[in-house]
Design a protein around this motif. Sequence first.
Motif, PDB file in Angstrom:
ATOM      1  N   MET A   1      92.313 -10.764   5.912  1.00 49.80           N
ATOM      2  CA  MET A   1      90.891 -10.941   5.602  1.00 49.80           C
ATOM      3  C   MET A   1      90.739 -11.761   4.315  1.00 49.80           C
ATOM      4  SD  MET A   1      88.017  -7.967   5.079  1.00 49.80           S
ATOM      5  CE  MET A   1      88.284  -7.887   3.319  1.00 49.80           C
ATOM      6  N   ALA A   2      89.864 -12.690   4.380  1.00 46.45           N
ATOM      7  CA  ALA A   2      89.644 -13.518   3.191  1.00 46.45           C
ATOM      8  C   ALA A   2      88.963 -12.684   2.099  1.00 46.45           C
ATOM      9  CB  ALA A   2      88.766 -14.715   3.541  1.00 46.45           C
ATOM     10  N   VAL A   3      89.385 -12.885   0.880  1.00 48.77           N
ATOM     11  CA  VAL A   3      88.796 -12.166  -0.244  1.00 48.77           C
ATOM     12  C   VAL A   3      87.701 -13.024  -0.871  1.00 48.77           C
ATOM     13  CG1 VAL A   3      89.248 -11.281  -2.553  1.00 48.77           C
ATOM     14  CG2 VAL A   3      90.882 -10.852  -0.725  1.00 48.77           C
ATOM     15  N   ARG A   4      86.519 -12.437  -1.013  1.00 46.86           N
ATOM     16  CA  ARG A   4      85.410 -13.193  -1.570  1.00 46.86           C
ATOM     17  C   ARG A   4      85.143 -12.708  -2.994  1.00 46.86           C
ATOM     18  NH1 ARG A   4      79.906 -13.133  -1.146  1.00 46.86           N
ATOM     19  NH2 ARG A   4      80.005 -11.077  -0.185  1.00 46.86           N
ATOM     20  N   ILE A   5      85.257 -13.615  -3.931  1.00 48.82           N
ATOM     21  CA  ILE A   5      84.987 -13.263  -5.321  1.00 48.82           C
ATOM     22  C   ILE A   5      83.514 -13.487  -5.608  1.00 48.82           C
ATOM     23  CG2 ILE A   5      85.453 -13.900  -7.727  1.00 48.82           C
ATOM     24  CD1 ILE A   5      88.312 -14.624  -6.770  1.00 48.82           C
ATOM     25  N   ASP A   6      82.884 -12.465  -6.181  1.00 49.37           N
ATOM     26  CA  ASP A   6      81.453 -12.511  -6.454  1.00 49.37           C
ATOM     27  C   ASP A   6      81.273 -12.536  -7.978  1.00 49.37           C
ATOM     28  OD1 ASP A   6      78.830 -11.834  -6.993  1.00 49.37           O
ATOM     29  OD2 ASP A   6      78.674 -10.466  -5.280  1.00 49.37           O
ATOM     30  N   PRO A   7      80.956 -13.709  -8.545  1.00 52.59           N
ATOM     31  CA  PRO A   7      80.890 -13.823 -10.010  1.00 52.59           C
ATOM     32  C   PRO A   7      79.890 -12.857 -10.637  1.00 52.59           C
ATOM     33  CG  PRO A   7      80.715 -15.982  -8.950  1.00 52.59           C
ATOM     34  CD  PRO A   7      80.631 -14.977  -7.863  1.00 52.59           C
ATOM     35  N   GLU A   8      78.802 -12.613  -9.916  1.00 52.75           N
ATOM     36  CA  GLU A   8      77.778 -11.704 -10.455  1.00 52.75           C
ATOM     37  C   GLU A   8      78.327 -10.270 -10.556  1.00 52.75           C
ATOM     38  OE1 GLU A   8      73.532  -9.907  -9.205  1.00 52.75           O
ATOM     39  OE2 GLU A   8      74.105 -11.769  -8.212  1.00 52.75           O
ATOM     40  N   PHE A   9      79.039  -9.849  -9.495  1.00 54.88           N
ATOM     41  CA  PHE A   9      79.652  -8.511  -9.506  1.00 54.88           C
ATOM     42  C   PHE A   9      80.720  -8.428 -10.596  1.00 54.88           C
ATOM     43  CE2 PHE A   9      82.869  -5.472  -7.844  1.00 54.88           C
ATOM     44  CZ  PHE A   9      82.107  -4.335  -7.955  1.00 54.88           C
ATOM     45  N   ARG A  10      81.465  -9.528 -10.748  1.00 53.12           N
ATOM     46  CA  ARG A  10      82.504  -9.558 -11.780  1.00 53.12           C
ATOM     47  C   ARG A  10      81.904  -9.368 -13.183  1.00 53.12           C
ATOM     48  NH1 ARG A  10      87.311 -14.001 -12.071  1.00 53.12           N
ATOM     49  NH2 ARG A  10      87.483 -14.109 -14.309  1.00 53.12           N
ATOM     50  N   ARG A  11      80.762 -10.034 -13.410  1.00 50.76           N
ATOM     51  CA  ARG A  11      80.081  -9.876 -14.703  1.00 50.76           C
ATOM     52  C   ARG A  11      79.603  -8.434 -14.895  1.00 50.76           C
ATOM     53  NH1 ARG A  11      78.217 -15.118 -14.078  1.00 50.76           N
ATOM     54  NH2 ARG A  11      76.435 -14.437 -12.847  1.00 50.76           N
ATOM     55  N   LEU A  12      79.049  -7.861 -13.819  1.00 49.78           N
ATOM     56  CA  LEU A  12      78.542  -6.488 -13.879  1.00 49.78           C
ATOM     57  C   LEU A  12      79.661  -5.509 -14.230  1.00 49.78           C
ATOM     58  CD1 LEU A  12      76.097  -4.544 -13.268  1.00 49.78           C
ATOM     59  CD2 LEU A  12      77.014  -4.372 -10.942  1.00 49.78           C
ATOM     60  N   ARG A  18      83.376  -2.102 -19.731  1.00 50.24           N
ATOM     61  CA  ARG A  18      84.075  -2.808 -20.802  1.00 50.24           C
ATOM     62  C   ARG A  18      84.953  -1.897 -21.658  1.00 50.24           C
ATOM     63  NH1 ARG A  18      78.737  -3.032 -22.065  1.00 50.24           N
ATOM     64  NH2 ARG A  18      78.083  -1.735 -23.821  1.00 50.24           N
ATOM     65  N   ASP A  19      84.677  -0.579 -21.632  1.00 47.53           N
ATOM     66  CA  ASP A  19      85.495   0.321 -22.450  1.00 47.53           C
ATOM     67  C   ASP A  19      86.828   0.672 -21.790  1.00 47.53           C
ATOM     68  OD1 ASP A  19      83.485   0.305 -24.303  1.00 47.53           O
ATOM     69  OD2 ASP A  19      82.565   2.157 -23.581  1.00 47.53           O
ATOM     70  N   ILE A  51      92.489  -2.037  -8.637  1.00 48.85           N
ATOM     71  CA  ILE A  51      92.406  -2.593  -9.993  1.00 48.85           C
ATOM     72  C   ILE A  51      92.201  -4.107  -9.909  1.00 48.85           C
ATOM     73  CG2 ILE A  51      93.669  -2.982 -12.166  1.00 48.85           C
ATOM     74  CD1 ILE A  51      95.157  -0.304 -11.584  1.00 48.85           C
ATOM     75  N   HIS A  52      92.958  -4.728  -9.018  1.00 49.53           N
ATOM     76  CA  HIS A  52      92.866  -6.178  -8.866  1.00 49.53           C
ATOM     77  C   HIS A  52      91.470  -6.593  -8.383  1.00 49.53           C
ATOM     78  CE1 HIS A  52      94.379 -10.183  -8.564  1.00 49.53           C
ATOM     79  NE2 HIS A  52      94.259 -10.253  -7.248  1.00 49.53           N
ATOM     80  N   MET A  53      90.946  -5.877  -7.392  1.00 49.90           N
ATOM     81  CA  MET A  53      89.615  -6.205  -6.861  1.00 49.90           C
ATOM     82  C   MET A  53      88.540  -6.068  -7.946  1.00 49.90           C
ATOM     83  SD  MET A  53      89.880  -4.339  -3.130  1.00 49.90           S
ATOM     84  CE  MET A  53      88.402  -4.899  -2.277  1.00 49.90           C
ATOM     85  N   ALA A  54      88.660  -5.007  -8.759  1.00 43.56           N
ATOM     86  CA  ALA A  54      87.682  -4.813  -9.837  1.00 43.56           C
ATOM     87  C   ALA A  54      87.799  -5.936 -10.864  1.00 43.56           C
ATOM     88  CB  ALA A  54      87.889  -3.454 -10.502  1.00 43.56           C
ATOM     89  N   ALA A  55      89.041  -6.322 -11.159  1.00 47.82           N
ATOM     90  CA  ALA A  55      89.263  -7.322 -12.205  1.00 47.82           C
ATOM     91  C   ALA A  55      88.750  -8.706 -11.806  1.00 47.82           C
ATOM     92  CB  ALA A  55      90.757  -7.383 -12.550  1.00 47.82           C
ATOM     93  N   ILE A  56      88.930  -9.070 -10.546  1.00 46.62           N
ATOM     94  CA  ILE A  56      88.510 -10.426 -10.147  1.00 46.62           C
ATOM     95  C   ILE A  56      87.088 -10.455  -9.588  1.00 46.62           C
ATOM     96  CG2 ILE A  56      90.893 -11.198  -9.764  1.00 46.62           C
ATOM     97  CD1 ILE A  56      90.375 -11.085  -6.753  1.00 46.62           C
ATOM     98  N   GLY A  57      86.517  -9.275  -9.315  1.00 48.10           N
ATOM     99  CA  GLY A  57      85.121  -9.235  -8.882  1.00 48.10           C
ATOM    100  C   GLY A  57      84.909  -9.291  -7.381  1.00 48.10           C
ATOM    101  N   VAL A  58      85.592  -8.407  -6.662  1.00 50.02           N
ATOM    102  CA  VAL A  58      85.375  -8.307  -5.216  1.00 50.02           C
ATOM    103  C   VAL A  58      84.455  -7.105  -4.959  1.00 50.02           C
ATOM    104  CG1 VAL A  58      86.459  -8.054  -2.944  1.00 50.02           C
ATOM    105  CG2 VAL A  58      87.655  -9.287  -4.769  1.00 50.02           C
TER     106      VAL A  58
END
Lengths: 155, 307
Positions: A1-12, A18-19, A51-58
């Motif tokens: 399955m292709a992984v879609r990075i969502d920049p808005e989710f990544r920022r959120l 952030r802690d 962890i990877h999905m959270a870090a790149i914004g999936v």
Amino acid sequence: MAVRIDPEFRRLVRERLRDLDFNQCYQCGKCAASCPVFHRSPELLNPRKIIHMAAIGVREVLTQPPLWRCTTCYECVEQCPQTVNFVDLVVALRNLAYEMGMAPRGVQEEVETVLKQGFVYPLTGRIRQVRQRLGLPPAASDLEGVLQTLREVAS
Amino acid sequence: MSAHVLYPGCLISRRYPGFEAAARFVAKKLGMELVDREGFTCCPDPVWLRSARQDLWLRMAARNLAVAAGQNGDAGSLVALCNGCFETLNTALHLLKTDQKQREQVARFLESQGQTLSTCLQVKHLVQVVYETLGPEELKKHLVRPLEGLTLATHPGCHLTRPSDIARFDDPLNPRALDELVEALGARVLDYPTKSQCCGLPVFVTDRELSLSLAAEKIRAVAQADGLVVTCPSCFQQFETVQMLDRSLPRVPVFYYFELLALALGADPGEIGLDQHRIKADAVLARLGHAKSSAHGVSGARGTKPN
């Protein structure tokens, strides 16, 4: 399955989490090796992947079942060479999902139950009887005041 | 020993009151004063309430800490009977001590309830209190009815020792304290490779099949034991439930540690509610010389549904 990075989710995620030092993860996979759920099947839960999905914004990290299969046993937290607290990450991501209305129904019901009666388990007539027979003090107390305030905080 | 405030928890006080009776019996026999406080809520649940609303979870936990501290804030320790309560109250205490922003928000909430934030007490599991203040050797001197001839497996449960920086008890990856406390009662302890593995209960809400398979794996691993000893009512519930639902599993009665300690200190099975177990412990009790506990039985025990 292709992984879609969502920049808005990544920022959120970066702003809200952030802690948490999960960006220190270097993907060694020791968390997966120590995870009892991963041992049943890597498809069920792979902490390294979360962890990877959270870090790149999936964004799908919130809605796919693996996030909801962590038992919070902390085996991985004890073994992480980078001291990433995977359980804290899971809790933060689940809070985010709950806020967006994406938590499983059972989780929502538990919050409602606790806010309604102050406890996860009801105090039944049978248990009152058993408590009395065992010489235990009554388990009930009036919590309406504090529950009212908590409901206000919740809404 | 000094006084401890008792935190009975909701699963124990509302589903397994016999565990509370056993804990109170043990405390009395060991000369440990347990102080009751009025007005506790659920700790609350360290898994799902925290996973959904960490803000509410922290406020409720902080309020319980304030209730425990009492008017004068002079409580020394708050004693939990459940690994989940131990985890929530201890983790909340840790957060309130280390996170200034959350501490201030919670303090304001407590003021609105006429209470004061208190972080001066310690949170302990009763197992930890017995291990640290008496220890296995001293405990042996108090026994009137040792559990000789039994082979028991232990399941310390995740949150008795993890996360280790907060629990600060025993070895988080190779826990030994419960084994020592069971051996002190005169029983032999069965070692097995998955001893520190999770019972699976936390994911019962979200993936029942996975949850039960984790429990079933552990029951199969301890099939040779006369019983499985736990320190947490959630683990207890899970190990009984999986045996109720899966009839192909070996039958292994589950015991809360303080039930066994109470028996060894002279308790009658009926006075600590041992007749309430869904996986009957009669064979084990008979080997210890206890007659069937029907004289103290309460009707309705069989009506307790697995959930």
